[in-house]
Write a protein that holds these residues in place. Structure first.
Motif, mmCIF file in Angstrom:
data_model
loop_
_atom_site.group_PDB
_atom_site.id
_atom_site.type_symbol
_atom_site.label_atom_id
_atom_site.label_comp_id
_atom_site.label_asym_id
_atom_site.label_seq_id
_atom_site.Cartn_x
_atom_site.Cartn_y
_atom_site.Cartn_z
ATOM 1 N N ASP A 26 4.425 7.908 -23.358
ATOM 2 C CA ASP A 26 3.629 7.177 -22.370
ATOM 3 C C ASP A 26 2.340 6.641 -22.999
ATOM 4 O OD1 ASP A 26 2.738 9.818 -22.606
ATOM 5 O OD2 ASP A 26 1.910 9.845 -20.591
ATOM 6 N N SER A 27 1.698 7.445 -23.827
ATOM 7 C CA SER A 27 0.466 7.001 -24.490
ATOM 8 C C SER A 27 0.740 5.856 -25.461
ATOM 9 C CB SER A 27 -0.193 8.162 -25.240
ATOM 10 O OG SER A 27 -0.539 9.177 -24.327
ATOM 11 N N LEU A 28 1.860 5.936 -26.167
ATOM 12 C CA LEU A 28 2.243 4.860 -27.071
ATOM 13 C C LEU A 28 2.481 3.564 -26.290
ATOM 14 C CD1 LEU A 28 3.097 3.880 -29.919
ATOM 15 C CD2 LEU A 28 5.406 4.659 -29.340
ATOM 16 N N LEU A 29 3.160 3.668 -25.162
ATOM 17 C CA LEU A 29 3.411 2.489 -24.338
ATOM 18 C C LEU A 29 2.121 1.919 -23.756
ATOM 19 C CD1 LEU A 29 6.711 3.574 -22.583
ATOM 20 C CD2 LEU A 29 6.432 1.833 -24.347
ATOM 21 N N VAL A 30 1.179 2.786 -23.379
ATOM 22 C CA VAL A 30 -0.129 2.307 -22.907
ATOM 23 C C VAL A 30 -0.806 1.505 -24.012
ATOM 24 C CG1 VAL A 30 -2.476 3.034 -22.266
ATOM 25 C CG2 VAL A 30 -0.499 4.072 -21.140
ATOM 26 N N GLY A 31 -0.761 2.015 -25.230
ATOM 27 C CA GLY A 31 -1.354 1.298 -26.366
ATOM 28 C C GLY A 31 -0.707 -0.053 -26.594
ATOM 29 N N ILE A 32 0.619 -0.102 -26.478
ATOM 30 C CA ILE A 32 1.344 -1.365 -26.645
ATOM 31 C C ILE A 32 0.959 -2.348 -25.533
ATOM 32 C CG2 ILE A 32 3.635 -2.432 -26.546
ATOM 33 C CD1 ILE A 32 4.663 0.130 -28.003
ATOM 34 N N ILE A 33 0.868 -1.855 -24.325
ATOM 35 C CA ILE A 33 0.463 -2.720 -23.205
ATOM 36 C C ILE A 33 -0.934 -3.262 -23.439
ATOM 37 C CG2 ILE A 33 -0.170 -2.715 -20.753
ATOM 38 C CD1 ILE A 33 2.262 -0.787 -20.373
ATOM 39 N N PHE A 34 -1.852 -2.412 -23.874
ATOM 40 C CA PHE A 34 -3.220 -2.863 -24.156
ATOM 41 C C PHE A 34 -3.240 -3.931 -25.247
ATOM 42 C CE2 PHE A 34 -5.761 1.120 -22.681
ATOM 43 C CZ PHE A 34 -5.480 0.787 -21.369
ATOM 44 N N ALA A 35 -2.433 -3.738 -26.289
ATOM 45 C CA ALA A 35 -2.420 -4.684 -27.403
ATOM 46 C C ALA A 35 -1.745 -6.001 -27.027
ATOM 47 C CB ALA A 35 -1.704 -4.057 -28.603
ATOM 48 N N ARG A 36 -0.709 -5.917 -26.238
ATOM 49 C CA ARG A 36 0.101 -7.104 -25.921
ATOM 50 C C ARG A 36 -0.413 -7.877 -24.709
ATOM 51 N NH1 ARG A 36 2.243 -11.260 -25.495
ATOM 52 N NH2 ARG A 36 4.424 -11.711 -25.242
ATOM 53 N N PHE A 37 -0.892 -7.179 -23.700
ATOM 54 C CA PHE A 37 -1.287 -7.819 -22.443
ATOM 55 C C PHE A 37 -2.777 -7.627 -22.211
ATOM 56 C CE2 PHE A 37 3.136 -6.463 -22.047
ATOM 57 C CZ PHE A 37 3.757 -7.680 -21.806
ATOM 58 N N ARG A 38 -3.553 -8.546 -22.697
ATOM 59 C CA ARG A 38 -5.016 -8.451 -22.624
ATOM 60 C C ARG A 38 -5.544 -8.531 -21.193
ATOM 61 N NH1 ARG A 38 -6.204 -6.929 -27.545
ATOM 62 N NH2 ARG A 38 -5.441 -8.235 -29.219
ATOM 63 N N GLN A 39 -4.786 -9.162 -20.288
ATOM 64 C CA GLN A 39 -5.262 -9.343 -18.924
ATOM 65 C C GLN A 39 -5.096 -8.091 -18.052
ATOM 66 O OE1 GLN A 39 -2.585 -10.687 -20.280
ATOM 67 N NE2 GLN A 39 -0.924 -10.922 -18.831
#
Length: 123
Positions: A26-39
């Motif tokens: 879940d933490s890895l996916l949060v990081g990916i979301i933060f990196a990929r989806f700036r909005q």
């Protein structure tokens, strides 16, 4: 309105990710979301993760498993294989996560609506 959508989506994402039963995924996916989806509203996503922390989510795994077993029982009578148990657990957890996500998003949307009304009131 349009401005509240990113907030509600972030809360929904934080909630649904909290139910992933794989440590650190879940933490890895949060990081990916933060990196990929700036909005994405990062504060709201992290707040949802904090609310739905492991102390709340992990105890829901047992009821999720039982719920899943009840749902698959009529279709898999006497099937106690590991695969069936994993399927039942996944199904029950997915349904619980979906319900929790809908409730969290609805609460956040209600909060935003009330806050906006108060900001626009003449008081």
């Amino acid at each position: 309105g349009q401005a509240s959508a990113p907030l509600v989506v972030a809360v929904a994402l934080g909630t649904i990710l909290s139910f992933i039963p794989a440590p650190l995924l879940d933490s890895l996916l949060v990081g990916i979301i933060f990196a990929r989806f700036r909005q994405v509203n990062r504060s709201a996503l992290l707040a949802a993760r904090i609310v739905w922390n492991d102390l709340i989510v992990v105890p829901l795994y047992v009821p999720g498993f039982r719920f899943g077993m009840r749902l698959v029982e009529p279709f898999a009578v006497n099937d106690t294989t590991l695969a069936m148990k994993i399927f039942a657990f996944s199904l029950g957890l997915m349904l619980l996560a979906s319900a929790a996500t809908l409730v969290s998003a609805a609460i956040m949307l209600g909060f935003v609506i009330v806050l906006r009304r108060r900001q626009n009131s003449p008081l």
